[in-house]
Enzyme design. Structure first.
Site, PDB file in Angstrom:
ATOM      1  N   LYS A  14      82.586 -39.383 -39.175  1.00 16.76           N
ATOM      2  CA  LYS A  14      81.471 -39.828 -38.250  1.00 16.76           C
ATOM      3  C   LYS A  14      80.934 -40.975 -39.217  1.00 16.76           C
ATOM      4  CE  LYS A  14      78.523 -36.090 -40.123  1.00 16.76           C
ATOM      5  NZ  LYS A  14      78.215 -36.643 -41.436  1.00 16.76           N
ATOM      6  N   ARG A  88      70.513 -31.523 -39.234  1.00 15.93           N
ATOM      7  CA  ARG A  88      71.680 -30.682 -39.431  1.00 15.93           C
ATOM      8  C   ARG A  88      71.218 -29.249 -39.138  1.00 15.93           C
ATOM      9  NH1 ARG A  88      75.628 -32.629 -43.934  1.00 15.93           N
ATOM     10  NH2 ARG A  88      75.442 -34.672 -43.714  1.00 15.93           N
ATOM     11  N   ARG A 123      88.851 -37.715 -50.250  1.00 17.64           N
ATOM     12  CA  ARG A 123      88.081 -38.860 -50.132  1.00 17.64           C
ATOM     13  C   ARG A 123      87.590 -39.232 -51.433  1.00 17.64           C
ATOM     14  NH1 ARG A 123      82.992 -37.129 -46.190  1.00 17.64           N
ATOM     15  NH2 ARG A 123      82.541 -35.642 -47.890  1.00 17.64           N
ATOM     16  N   ARG A 156      83.091 -37.144 -55.048  1.00 15.63           N
ATOM     17  CA  ARG A 156      81.710 -36.981 -55.026  1.00 15.63           C
ATOM     18  C   ARG A 156      81.601 -35.608 -55.484  1.00 15.63           C
ATOM     19  NH1 ARG A 156      79.605 -37.522 -48.884  1.00 15.63           N
ATOM     20  NH2 ARG A 156      79.004 -35.458 -49.233  1.00 15.63           N
ATOM     21  N   ARG A 167      79.459 -26.048 -47.603  1.00 18.64           N
ATOM     22  CA  ARG A 167      78.945 -27.113 -46.690  1.00 18.64           C
ATOM     23  C   ARG A 167      79.671 -26.822 -45.250  1.00 18.64           C
ATOM     24  NH1 ARG A 167      81.186 -31.764 -49.939  1.00 18.64           N
ATOM     25  NH2 ARG A 167      80.916 -33.025 -48.167  1.00 18.64           N
TER      26      ARG A 167
HETATM   27  P1  AMP Z   1      76.973 -36.087 -46.304  1.00 22.35           P
HETATM   28  O1  AMP Z   1      76.765 -37.065 -47.104  1.00 22.35           O
HETATM   29  O2  AMP Z   1      76.413 -36.337 -44.972  1.00 22.35           O
HETATM   30  O3  AMP Z   1      78.040 -35.179 -46.648  1.00 22.35           O
HETATM   31  O4  AMP Z   1      75.798 -35.031 -47.159  1.00 22.35           O
HETATM   32  C1  AMP Z   1      75.556 -34.623 -48.345  1.00 22.35           C
HETATM   33  C2  AMP Z   1      74.735 -33.715 -48.644  1.00 22.35           C
HETATM   34  O5  AMP Z   1      73.284 -33.945 -48.598  1.00 22.35           O
HETATM   35  C3  AMP Z   1      74.828 -32.314 -47.926  1.00 22.35           C
HETATM   36  O6  AMP Z   1      75.876 -31.423 -48.283  1.00 22.35           O
HETATM   37  C4  AMP Z   1      73.397 -31.942 -48.072  1.00 22.35           C
HETATM   38  O7  AMP Z   1      73.374 -31.253 -49.297  1.00 22.35           O
HETATM   39  C5  AMP Z   1      72.322 -33.183 -47.991  1.00 22.35           C
HETATM   40  N1  AMP Z   1      72.177 -33.417 -46.640  1.00 22.35           N
HETATM   41  C6  AMP Z   1      72.793 -34.629 -46.114  1.00 22.35           C
HETATM   42  N2  AMP Z   1      71.892 -34.727 -44.947  1.00 22.35           N
HETATM   43  C7  AMP Z   1      70.819 -33.669 -44.782  1.00 22.35           C
HETATM   44  C8  AMP Z   1      70.013 -33.031 -44.040  1.00 22.35           C
HETATM   45  N3  AMP Z   1      69.981 -33.870 -42.740  1.00 22.35           N
HETATM   46  N4  AMP Z   1      69.233 -31.903 -44.299  1.00 22.35           N
HETATM   47  C9  AMP Z   1      69.550 -31.358 -45.445  1.00 22.35           C
HETATM   48  N5  AMP Z   1      70.379 -31.904 -46.465  1.00 22.35           N
HETATM   49  C10 AMP Z   1      71.064 -32.885 -46.337  1.00 22.35           C
END
Ligand code: AMP
Length: 221
Positions: A14, A88, A123, A156, A167
Site C-alpha cells: 500500500k 487502523r 523489507r 525496521r 501487528r
Molecule cells: P507502518 O509503517 O504503517 O507499518 O506502521 C508502523 C507502526 O506505527 C505500527 O505498527 C503502529 O505501531 C504505528 N502506527 C502506524 N499508524 C498507526 C495508526 N493509525 N494508529 C496507531 N498506530 C499506528
C-alpha cells in the site's frame, strides 16, 4: 481536493501504491507510520512514547494519532492527500468520517499471511532518507546501500518475528473489520495486492476515473 485512504495488511504494497498515486496527482502522501518513526529518529518527547508501542508491534494510542491529525499541516494539505496507514481502528475511522470528506478507501488484500510475512521480513529501509527496499522485489543496486542517498539500509525495529505476529493479529482484529464500515458507506474498493505494482496502479486510477496520461489535479490552475 481529493482525500484517498489506503488500508491493508502489512506487506501488501500500500505504501508503494500511495507513493505512485500521490506523485501522479501531485498531492501529499501521508505515511502515518513514517511520521511516527521520524519522531523516534529525532528523539522528540513524543518519539520516546511512540517507540515503546511501535517496537512491540502495538498501536500508538488514538489520542496521539488524532492529535497529530488535528495539527499536522501535511495531513490537512488543501491540495489533497493520500492517507497511508490511517485509520487502523473504528475510533480513527469515525474521527476521519466525521471531520473530513473522504473520496475513496482502498483495501489491499493478500492471498495469504505467509506472503505478508515473507515480504515484511525481506523489507529494508534507508536509515538516512527512509526510502524503502525489498530484497525480493526491489533490491538496492549496491548491497545494504540506498540508491538515492547512499545511506545504510537497515531492518525496521518492528520487523521482528514477534512484532510482525502482533501487528498481523491487530490488523485482523481491529483494521480488517473497517472494510464493512467503509463498504456500507459505498466508498470501498478491495484490491488484490498479489498483482504487479503497475497493474494495481492502473486499476486504482481507473476506479478514481483518473486519466493515466494526465494528472487529475493541476496545481498551477
Ligand atoms: P507502518 O509503517 O504503517 O507499518 O506502521 C508502523 C507502526 O506505527 C505500527 O505498527 C503502529 O505501531 C504505528 N502506527 C502506524 N499508524 C498507526 C495508526 N493509525 N494508529 C496507531 N498506530 C499506528
Amino acid at each position: 481536493m481529493i482525500k484517498v485512504v489506503f488500508m491493508g495488511i502489512q506487506g501488501s504494497g500500500k505504501g508503494t501504491q500511495a507513493r505512485l498515486l500521490s506523485s501522479h496527482l501531485g498531492i501529499e502522501h501521508v505515511n502515518v507510520g513514517q511520521i511516527l518513526r521520524n519522531h523516534i529518529k529525532q528523539n522528540t518527547e513524543l518519539g520516546k512514547v511512540f517507540k515503546t508501542y511501535i517496537e512491540k508491534g502495538e498501536f500508538v494510542p488514538d489520542k496521539y494519532i488524532i492529535d497529530m491529525f488535528e495539527k499536522d499541516d501535511h495531513i490537512n494539505n488543501p491540495l489533497g492527500v493520500v492517507l497511508d496507514g490511517f485509520p487502523r481502528n473504528l475510533v480513527q475511522a469515525q474521527f476521519l468520517m466525521d471531520g473530513f470528506h473522504v473520496h475513496h478507501v482502498f483495501l489491499f488484500e493478500l492471498e495469504s499471511e505467509d506472503i505478508a510475512i515473507e515480504r515484511i521480513s525481506s523489507r529494508r529501509i534507508c536509515s538516512a532518507c527512509a526510502a524503502d527496499y525489498n530484497l525480493l522485489s526491489k533490491k538496492p543496486k549496491v548491497e545494504d546501500t540506498c540508491d538515492l542517498c547512499g545511506g545504510k539500509l537497515i531492518q525496521r525495529a518492528d520487523d521482528t518475528v514477534e512484532a510482525i505476529q502482533k501487528r498481523l493479529t491487530l490488523y485482523h482484529n481491529r483494521t480488517a473489520p473497517l472494510a464493512a464500515y467503509f463498504e456500507e458507506k459505498g466508498i470501498l474498493s478491495k484490491i488484490n495486492a498479489n498483482h504487479s505494482p503497475e497493474e494495481i496502479h492502473k486499476q486504482i486510477l481507473q476506479i478514481l476515473h483518473i486519466d493515466p496520461n494526465t494528472p487529475f489535479y493541476d496545481k498551477k490552475k
